[in-house]
Design a protein around this motif. Structure first.
Motif, PDB file in Angstrom:
ATOM      1  N   ALA A 105       0.838  -1.194   0.000  1.00  0.00           N
ATOM      2  CA  ALA A 105       0.000   0.000   0.000  1.00  0.00           C
ATOM      3  C   ALA A 105       0.876   1.248   0.000  1.00  0.00           C
ATOM      4  O   ALA A 105       0.606   2.215  -0.727  1.00  0.00           O
ATOM      5  N   ARG A 106       1.944   1.224   0.771  1.00  0.00           N
ATOM      6  CA  ARG A 106       2.859   2.379   0.837  1.00  0.00           C
ATOM      7  C   ARG A 106       3.483   2.664  -0.529  1.00  0.00           C
ATOM      8  O   ARG A 106       3.633   3.830  -0.915  1.00  0.00           O
ATOM      9  N   ARG A 107       3.852   1.630  -1.266  1.00  0.00           N
ATOM     10  CA  ARG A 107       4.467   1.815  -2.591  1.00  0.00           C
ATOM     11  C   ARG A 107       3.489   2.397  -3.614  1.00  0.00           C
ATOM     12  O   ARG A 107       3.915   3.013  -4.590  1.00  0.00           O
ATOM     13  N   LEU A 108       2.203   2.189  -3.427  1.00  0.00           N
ATOM     14  CA  LEU A 108       1.208   2.609  -4.414  1.00  0.00           C
ATOM     15  C   LEU A 108       0.808   4.079  -4.313  1.00  0.00           C
ATOM     16  O   LEU A 108       0.145   4.595  -5.207  1.00  0.00           O
ATOM     17  N   VAL A 109       1.171   4.744  -3.226  1.00  0.00           N
ATOM     18  CA  VAL A 109       0.717   6.116  -2.995  1.00  0.00           C
ATOM     19  C   VAL A 109       1.913   7.066  -2.943  1.00  0.00           C
ATOM     20  O   VAL A 109       3.066   6.647  -2.897  1.00  0.00           O
ATOM     21  N   ASP A 110       1.610   8.361  -2.937  1.00  0.00           N
ATOM     22  CA  ASP A 110       2.664   9.373  -2.903  1.00  0.00           C
ATOM     23  C   ASP A 110       3.077   9.727  -1.481  1.00  0.00           C
ATOM     24  O   ASP A 110       4.215  10.138  -1.248  1.00  0.00           O
ATOM     25  N   ALA A 111       2.172   9.632  -0.541  1.00  0.00           N
ATOM     26  CA  ALA A 111       2.470   9.936   0.857  1.00  0.00           C
ATOM     27  C   ALA A 111       1.797   8.893   1.734  1.00  0.00           C
ATOM     28  O   ALA A 111       0.668   8.477   1.463  1.00  0.00           O
ATOM     29  N   PHE A 112       2.498   8.483   2.788  1.00  0.00           N
ATOM     30  CA  PHE A 112       2.045   7.396   3.649  1.00  0.00           C
ATOM     31  C   PHE A 112       2.492   7.689   5.075  1.00  0.00           C
ATOM     32  O   PHE A 112       3.629   8.089   5.297  1.00  0.00           O
ATOM     33  N   SER A 113       1.587   7.502   6.018  1.00  0.00           N
ATOM     34  CA  SER A 113       1.993   7.567   7.419  1.00  0.00           C
ATOM     35  C   SER A 113       1.317   6.452   8.189  1.00  0.00           C
ATOM     36  O   SER A 113       0.201   6.037   7.869  1.00  0.00           O
ATOM     37  N   LEU A 114       2.014   5.970   9.192  1.00  0.00           N
ATOM     38  CA  LEU A 114       1.522   4.888  10.038  1.00  0.00           C
ATOM     39  C   LEU A 114       1.764   5.285  11.482  1.00  0.00           C
ATOM     40  O   LEU A 114       2.889   5.609  11.867  1.00  0.00           O
ATOM     41  N   ASP A 115       0.708   5.286  12.259  1.00  0.00           N
ATOM     42  CA  ASP A 115       0.798   5.583  13.690  1.00  0.00           C
ATOM     43  C   ASP A 115       0.137   4.419  14.417  1.00  0.00           C
ATOM     44  O   ASP A 115      -1.073   4.213  14.288  1.00  0.00           O
TER      45      ASP A 115
END
Length: 141
Positions: free
Chosen positions: A115-125
């Motif tokens: 999922a992170r590779r498919l988008v331009d910005a990613f955050s996980l908390d």
């Protein structure tokens, strides 16, 4: 994990994710917003795929939760953001969960790293025992 924190506009929509039908509704809403934002067909597909995986994770691993989504603006660009939140058990080993190819099973097989590779910005908390929030954004080009 990341300092990225998207700010949704006042017109964002929220979907409760408590059943498989909600995963479908989340995916459809993200696709509608991606089309409205004029993302390319390839970028629409990437964002919808990531959103589908994250909605499924929210349901299966988080025990249900919500997706907040809407259009976002930053400087002179526009995009679509989707934020998935649950009050589940959290992710005890974030590094493992973000490892390419690792999956706990049952989803599309992408895992968080996909999922992170498919988008331009990613955050996980996340934190064990506290739940998880994942935010993704795809920008129009």
């Amino acid at each position: 994990m990341s300092g990225y924190r998207p700010v949704l506009d006042a017109h964002h929509e929220t979907i409760t994710i408590d059943a498989n039908d909600d995963v479908v509704r989340a995916r459809q809403l993200v696709r509608t917003l991606a089309q409205r934002c004029k993302l390319s067909l390839v970028d629409q597909t990437k964002l919808v795929t990531a959103a589908s995986e994250l909605a499924r994770n929210t349901l299966v691993h988080g025990g249900g939760g919500v997706m907040r989504t809407g259009l976002v603006r930053e400087d002179d660009r526009v995009g679509v953001t989707a934020v998935f939140e649950d009050n589940g058990p959290g992710i005890p080993d974030v590094e493992l969960a973000l490892t390419d190819g690792w999956t706990s099973g049952g989803g599309l097989g992408l895992g968080l790293s996909g999922a992170r590779r498919l988008v331009d910005a990613f955050s996980l908390d996340t934190e064990a025992g506290r739940g998880t929030q994942v935010a993704v954004t795809k920008w129009a080009r």
